[in-house]
Write an enzyme that holds these catalytic residues in place. Structure first.
Site, mmCIF file in Angstrom:
data_model
loop_
_atom_site.group_PDB
_atom_site.id
_atom_site.type_symbol
_atom_site.label_atom_id
_atom_site.label_comp_id
_atom_site.label_asym_id
_atom_site.label_seq_id
_atom_site.Cartn_x
_atom_site.Cartn_y
_atom_site.Cartn_z
ATOM 1 N N SER A 292 0.830 -1.196 0.000
ATOM 2 C CA SER A 292 0.000 0.000 0.000
ATOM 3 C C SER A 292 0.868 1.252 0.000
ATOM 4 C CB SER A 292 -0.907 0.032 1.237
ATOM 5 O OG SER A 292 -0.167 0.375 2.400
ATOM 6 N N ASP A 293 0.359 2.324 -0.606
ATOM 7 C CA ASP A 293 0.960 3.621 -0.355
ATOM 8 C C ASP A 293 0.714 3.955 1.112
ATOM 9 O OD1 ASP A 293 2.218 6.059 -0.696
ATOM 10 O OD2 ASP A 293 1.110 6.580 -2.515
ATOM 11 N N TRP A 294 1.416 4.954 1.614
ATOM 12 C CA TRP A 294 1.413 5.248 3.038
ATOM 13 C C TRP A 294 0.044 5.815 3.471
ATOM 14 C CZ3 TRP A 294 5.130 2.854 1.293
ATOM 15 C CH2 TRP A 294 6.295 2.556 1.993
ATOM 16 N N ALA A 296 -2.789 4.349 2.559
ATOM 17 C CA ALA A 296 -3.757 4.107 1.482
ATOM 18 C C ALA A 296 -4.603 2.867 1.727
ATOM 19 C CB ALA A 296 -3.033 3.976 0.139
#
Length: 871
Positions: A292-294, A296
């Site tokens: 995941s993006d931070w 997200a």
């Protein structure tokens, strides 16, 4: 996935009521739509026979079989923001000697590291059109991360692709053309992973603007939205444009993919089963892990079965100590909500990616730097000031990368105009004008995450940055060259000192070089009202007026632009006193040396990786700057595949410099195009089934065995996989724990049986059906250097697919060839089945239409002197 027909109809019916298509688009963006993303389950598991992954899989299988459930969960869950030394760490496995894995931002170098290099932007690298140089840049970035003890390099970038020229992070990626970006992705992935670290292709997918990417960030700016922006993309556009470069990354063996902040068709990217399970893992056969993006991640069990494999940084929001996974994932497996095979598949994908890149999880070099301090000693757990120890060994990892950076920045500089003033040859008097030629008074790293526009623009802003070890300014490099040449040299390093500037450039024999820039970056930083995305396409700090004023006086004015994408040059580019214009992109630490190399003819320049429109409206797309409170902003990609040069060709909107355009210091003549058809066989859809979902080891169901270990002192806010009670209702803080736990998940979400292979998928061949990459035609052409200077030429091969809904031409191959004066070189290009195919939304496969097709070879998308039929 939804059709664009609704969006197109709304736009068509609205166009007459608005002053411009952009206003109509903004109205379209402000409404709620019915875009939806089809569910797709179960999440595909790794293929033991996947090409290039066989050995890594076998090693990972043996390793993961040893792990307890808690240890597997620890591999999947970040420890929390600033929990350890890297921007992202997952938990360790002390029993087997596995330290925490380190993930670090990387688009231009090691973020937050000392004694590291700052490379050119991806966009500038793309402007070289040089596969080998792009590979060497990726290799250098990988080597520096490896040297710091990092395991996963958070790059390269194909999202944003560059749909909107004002997009804040376009500079981190390569080009709005999917083929040029695909080459950039494949070469960079290969370079990074050849250096012995895992590459992470990001941001997957449709992440084309910074505005409204996160709810909290947007609310902080006065937009009380309820959901992150939804990028509404139809199936055909997704395949033919946005998914294309990610397919190239997967085919190159990329070990990780980062899902993005935005929603796709109203489903969050990091729990969107359509894009993760269907497109990425099934159709493309991706064998690595999805990160995941931070912040997200927006759910626990739902994101697990939708294809997410690792959550970053682990906490639901920074420094809450709460996690969707960690303890919750342990409990979800124990109560049967998430099947064992799914957490086993997460673990094996992570470990296999390490093995694939030559990393032994039980013998990883130590992390020798710290993201949160440049001091030698600091807190291991910086978020809570815990664990004071040595955290930084100040290891110098730069090696000889300065030479790669200098060459990439020079060869990625585009010569847009030259009426004869270049190359410079010991000019009598050089006057350099503009703040963009000089230093930041606070130093090259004086602004946090480069979140300002002071001095020369060597790097844009955001998480894609690194700290300059030094920055060679254009002023210092050009002055050094002037001293060698005995040239008189003066500079005025301000855009606003007009009296001094006027007095200088009014003198006889002066060559005035004006520097100006336009910056952008990530959305958590706002610079002069540019909230990540640019608010316009003009030059910053009165740069356009500076150019106009200097050129109104000086008959030999040269303009150099540093920018994160195209700017509007319409008002001044054709002034006869402006004798040359150069775009120098985002050059990195060797900025001044690189531009000097091009200005003095020591290096051949590159070609533009995007189109230079005459007006902002001429691009047909724009940032969605406003949203209605209480809504999820809807952004319909109603233009389909027609972005950048494809749109300009279709709409015949005015442009100044086309995609692929660029001058050299010589001339070339193209002739003798030849097309040879191969004997490639007919396309055959993939058939058959996968294996059933494998599991590795057994799950101990005794909850008491998952209690927090007595010999571990918990760190506040740190994310662990353990429970604090043998009562599952207490441990989960859910009184209904264990009551029909899996019923809320979609059908087939936990199905472990063998699954049918998609007809478009590759049978053990990452990247899609292997036959898509069969070469159907070889194309050659002769290129003669008709000038007097040895130079690099960039022949470009385009195809026309012939259909009424196809772009006029589409880039499919290119090369960069050095040719001596009077000599002729042969360009050799290939056309694959994928190059000639369209995505059929009914068959859900690639098909070659019956429309007549042509191949073109030339110097840019609008200068295609050679053409031949493809029979």
């Amino acid at each position: 996935m939804r059709s664009t027909s609704i969006a197109l109809a709304v736009l068509a019916s609205s166009s007459s009521a608005y002053a411009s298509p952009i206003e109509a688009l903004n109205e379209l963006h402000s409404r709620d739509t019915l875009a939806s993303s089809d569910p797709y389950y179960p999440s595909p598991w790794m293929d033991p026979q996947a090409n290039g992954w066989e050995d890594a899989y076998a090693k990972a299988k043996a390793f993961v079989a040893q792990l307890t459930l808690a240890e597997k969960v620890n591999l999947t869950t970040g420890v929390g923001w600033e929990g350890e030394q890297c921007v992202g760490n997952v938990g360790s496995i002390p029993r087997l000697g596995v330290r925490t894995l380190c993930m670090q931002d990387a688009p231009v170098g090691v973020r937050f590291g000392d004694y590291v290099s700052v490379f050119t932007s991806g966009q500038t690298a793309a402007a070289t059109w040089d596969r080998g140089l792009i590979y060497r840049r990726g290799r250098g970035i990988g080597e520096e991360h490896k040297g710091k003890g990092i395991n996963v390099v958070l790059g390269p970038v194909a999202g944003p692709l560059g749909r909107i020229p004002e997009g804040g992070r376009n500079w981190e990626g390569f080009s709005p053309d999917p083929v040029l970006t695909g080459v950039g992705m494949a070469q960079t992935v290969t370079g990074i992973q050849d250096a012995g670290v895992v590459a992470c292709a990001k941001h997957f997918i449709g992440n084309e603007q910074e505005h409204f990417r996160q709810v909290g960030e947007s609310q902080g700016r006065g937009f009380n939205i309820t959901g992150t922006l939804s990028s509404n993309i139809d199936d055909k556009t997704m395949h033919e444009l946005y998914l294309w470069p990610f397919a190239d990354a997967v085919r190159a063996g990329v070990g990780s993919v980062m899902c993005s902040y935005n929603q796709i068709n109203n489903s969050h990217a990091c729990q969107n089963s359509k894009i993760l399970n269907n497109l990425l893992k099934d159709e493309l056969g991706f064998q690595g892990f999805v990160m995941s993006d931070w912040q997200a991640q927006h759910s626990g069990a739902s994101s697990a079965v939708a294809g997410l494999d690792m959550t970053m940084p682990g906490d639901t929001e920074f420094n809450t100590g709460l996690s969707y996974w960690g303890t919750n994932l342990t409990l979800a497996v124990l109560n049967g909500t998430v099947p064992q095979y799914r957490v086993d598949d997460m673990a094996i994908r992570i470990i296999a990616s390490l093995y694939k890149t030559g990393q032994n999880p039980t013998d990883l070099p130590p992390i020798n730097f710290d993201s949160w301090t440049k001091n030698t000693y600091g807190y291991l757990h910086a978020a809570v000031n815990s664990g004071y120890q040595q955290v930084n060994w100040h290891v110098d990892v730069r090696a000889n990368h300065a030479s790669i950076i200098r060459e990439t920045a020079a060869k990625g500089t585009v010569l847009l105009k030259n009426t004869g003033s270049l190359p410079l040859n010991k000019p009598k008097f050089v006057a350099v004008i503009g703040e963009d030629a000089g230093p930041n008074p606070a130093g090259p790293n004086g602004c946090d995450n480069r979140g300002c526009d002071q001095g020369t623009l060597g790097m844009a802003w955001g998480s894609g940055t690194a700290d300059f070890p030094y920055l060679v300014t254009p002023d210092s490099a050009l002055q050094a060259q002037a001293l060698k040449d005995n040239t008189r040299y003066e500079s005025v390093l301000s855009n606003y000192q007009w009296s001094a500037t006027q007095g200088l450039i009014s003198q006889a024999n002066v060559t005035a070089i004006v520097f100006a820039n336009a910056d952008s970056g990530e959305g958590f930083i706002d610079v002069d009202g540019n909230a990540g995305d640019r608010k316009n396409l003009t030059l910053w700090k009165n740069g356009d007026d500076l150019i106009k004023n200097v050129s109104s006086i000086c008959p030999n004015t040269i303009v150099v632009i540093h920018s994160t994408g195209p700017v509007l040059v319409t008002d001044w580019y054709n002034n006869p006193n402006i004798t040359a214009i150069l775009w120098a992109g985002i050059p990195g630490q060797e900025s001044g040396n690189s531009i000097t190399d091009v200005l003095y003819g020591k290096t051949s320049p590159g070609r533009s990786p995007f189109t230079w429109g005459a007006t902002r409206e001429s691009y047909g797309t724009d940032i969605m700057y406003n949203a209605t409170n209480g809504t999820t902003p809807q952004q319909d990609f109603s233009e389909g595949v027609f972005i950048d040069y494809r749109y300009f060709d279709k709409a015949n909107t005015p442009l100044i410099y086309e995609f692929g355009y660029g001058l050299t210091y010589t001339t070339f003549e193209y002739s003798n195009i030849q097309v040879q058809k191969t004997n490639a066989g007919a396309y055959k859809p993939t058939t058959g089934q996968t294996i059933a979902a494998p599991t590795f080891g057994t799950v101990d169901t005794d909850l008491s065995h998952y209690l927090f270990p007595a010999d571990v002192s918990p760190v506040w806010q740190y994310i662990y996989p353990f429970v604090n009670s043998t009562d599952p209702a207490v441990a989960s803080k859910d009184p209904s724990y264990g009551q029909s736990p899996a019923q809320f998940l979609p059908p087939k979400a936990t199905d472990a049986t063998a699954q049918p292979l998609l007809r478009s998928a590759g049978k053990s061949n990452p990247g899609g059906n292997r036959q898509l990459y069969d070469v159907l035609y070889h194309v050659t052409a002769d290129i003669k250097n008709t000038g007097s200077v040895t130079a690099d030429e960039v022949p470009q091969l385009y195809v026309s697919l012939g259909g009424p809904d196809d772009p006029k031409v589409q880039l499919r191959d290119f090369d960069r060839i050095r040719i001596d004066p009077g000599k002729t070189a042969t360009f050799r290009g290939t056309i694959t089945r994928r190059d000639l195919s369209n995505w059929d939304v009914v068959q859900q496969d690639w098909v070659v239409s019956s429309y007549p097709k042509k191949v073109y070879v030339g110097q840019s998308s609008r200068k295609l002197d050679l053409v031949a039929d493809l029979n």
